[in-house]
Scaffold this motif. Structure first.
Motif, mmCIF file in Angstrom:
data_model
loop_
_atom_site.group_PDB
_atom_site.id
_atom_site.type_symbol
_atom_site.label_atom_id
_atom_site.label_comp_id
_atom_site.label_asym_id
_atom_site.label_seq_id
_atom_site.Cartn_x
_atom_site.Cartn_y
_atom_site.Cartn_z
ATOM 1 N N THR A 105 0.855 -1.195 0.000
ATOM 2 C CA THR A 105 0.000 0.000 0.000
ATOM 3 C C THR A 105 0.885 1.236 0.000
ATOM 4 O O THR A 105 1.756 1.371 0.851
ATOM 5 C CB THR A 105 -0.901 0.013 1.261
ATOM 6 O OG1 THR A 105 -1.577 -1.234 1.340
ATOM 7 C CG2 THR A 105 -1.923 1.142 1.197
ATOM 8 N N LEU A 164 -9.445 0.305 0.016
ATOM 9 C CA LEU A 164 -8.000 0.053 0.187
ATOM 10 C C LEU A 164 -7.729 -1.444 0.286
ATOM 11 O O LEU A 164 -6.753 -1.957 -0.272
ATOM 12 C CB LEU A 164 -7.488 0.686 1.492
ATOM 13 C CG LEU A 164 -6.986 2.111 1.532
ATOM 14 C CD1 LEU A 164 -6.468 2.421 2.942
ATOM 15 C CD2 LEU A 164 -5.859 2.326 0.524
ATOM 16 N N ALA A 168 -5.425 -3.891 -2.075
ATOM 17 C CA ALA A 168 -4.320 -4.698 -1.541
ATOM 18 C C ALA A 168 -4.492 -6.174 -1.911
ATOM 19 O O ALA A 168 -3.524 -6.860 -2.254
ATOM 20 C CB ALA A 168 -4.228 -4.535 -0.022
#
Ligand code: TRP
Length: 357
Positions: A105, A164, A168
């Motif tokens: 990330t 997010l 990932a």
């Protein structure tokens, strides 16, 4: 009931223990979780590590809040015989996976997360927040993916975190499992990926207004009706819902704060339609009359919750809660260790396999 033999899709979600749950949590997510228990293999995570990201100096409070939120869950109808209540700090695979996902990330990407930005603003963190505060968003990726869930039932504010997490998971599958970047999300596992790309599920009311009639319901704004409020407290707070209307004959706005509550909690659709019609015309219908009916309705909904809560509020209740956490976390660790092992295999970290006892 063996977790190893179920073939149901999984659900994972969690709460940071920061205080009691209120009606906004109920319609925003908790209600969804309760109803998903039978059809999905559910994991409900106590994100107590996350609580330390903004309250590291208050371990005693965090501990008590952790216990209290379990009581809220149990009273809301989370069934520990069916679902797993999981204590984050006793699932080592989560902490380990946090490291690996931190590598996948970007820092800039994290800082563009609107939920992080809002939190920095609202909590007045300025530029004095800890490294761990940013880390929690990565930790949340690990919380989720350790259980390879299909769905993550959350309030609307959490959707950027789930995004997010999805990024990932895609990145991991592409880097370490050879999944083609053009593979549709739903086929990611079939294409060899360790992680499914989980989907956020937001409840039927994404933003419940508070009794001040203006802001979103929130403990810190003092405008919340809690699941654990007494019947009297509930009615008293309902009576405070602010509309600004002066008399039963004044034409009112049937989409005002009071009616947002009516829409969220009164399920007799004909009655709701009638109230709206009369309200709009100012057909001799006082706010007080509606508030009385609404308060009663909310109390009918909360009554079984009060009954379920009673044994946990009685002496020895905290010990019951700790037993439930211990059992759920044990089952969760079996799942999370398995996921971690598969992730390690993909990352060529499979030197040998460990046993957690
Ligand atoms: N950040 C979430 C909140 O504050 C709590 C949370 C932690 C969570 N880990 C999670 C939610 C994993 C969903 C999935 O409400």
């Amino acid at each position: 009931m063996s977790d190893q033999t179920t073939t149901k899709d999984r659900v994972l979600t969690g709460d940071t223990p920061t205080g009691r749950l209120h009606l906004g949590h109920w319609v925003g997510s908790v209600e969804n979780r309760v109803s998903m228990q039978r059809d999905y293999e559910c994991y409900f995570l106590l994100a107590n590590m996350h609580a330390f990201t903004t309250r590291a100096e208050k371990p005693g409070e965090i501990r008590q809040d952790t216990i209290e939120i379990v009581k809220d869950w149990l009273s809301a109808g989370i069934d520990p015989e069916v679902s797993r209540i999981v204590l984050q700090t006793e699932v080592p695979a989560i902490s380990e996976m946090t490291w690996y996902f931190a590598m996948l990330t970007g820092y800039g990407r994290l800082m563009r997360n609107p939920t992080i930005k809002t939190e920095i603003e609202v909590k007045g963190l300025g530029d004095s927040y800890s490294f761990g505060f940013l880390m929690y968003a990565i930790g949340q990726i690990a919380d989720i993916l350790a259980f390879t869930p299909r769905y993550v039932p959350v309030g609307e504010d959490q959707v950027p975190h789930i995004e997010l997490c999805r990024e990932a998971a895609r990145r991991f599958n592409q880097l370490y499992c050879g999944v083609d970047p053009k593979t549709p999300d739903v086929d990611s596992v079939a294409a060899g990926g360790v992680f499914p790309i989980p989907e956020a599920l937001v409840g039927r009311v994404s933003r419940l207004v508070g009794v001040d009639g203006v802001n979103k319901m929130s403990k810190s704004l003092g405008n919340a009706i809690f699941l654990s409020d007494t019947p009297k407290q509930v009615q008293k707070k309902v009576n405070k819902i602010f509309t600004g209307r002066q008399s039963p004959t004044e034409p009112g706005d049937p989409s005002n704060a009071l009616f947002q509550f009516v829409d969220a909690f009164m399920d007799d659709q004909e009655r709701v339609a009638e109230l709206k019609r009369r309200y709009e015309k100012g057909e001799n219908i006082g706010d007080g009359e509606i508030k009385k009916e609404l308060g009663e309705r909310i109390n009918v909904m909360l009554e079984p919750m009060r009954e379920r809560r009673a044994p946990y509020d009685a002496p020895g209740g905290d010990d019951l809660v700790i037993d439930i956490i211990r059992e759920g976390t044990k089952r969760a660790n079996a799942t999370a260790e398995e996921t971690l092992w598969r992730a390690k295999e993909a990352m060529k970290l499979d030197f040998y396999r460990r046993e957690l006892r």
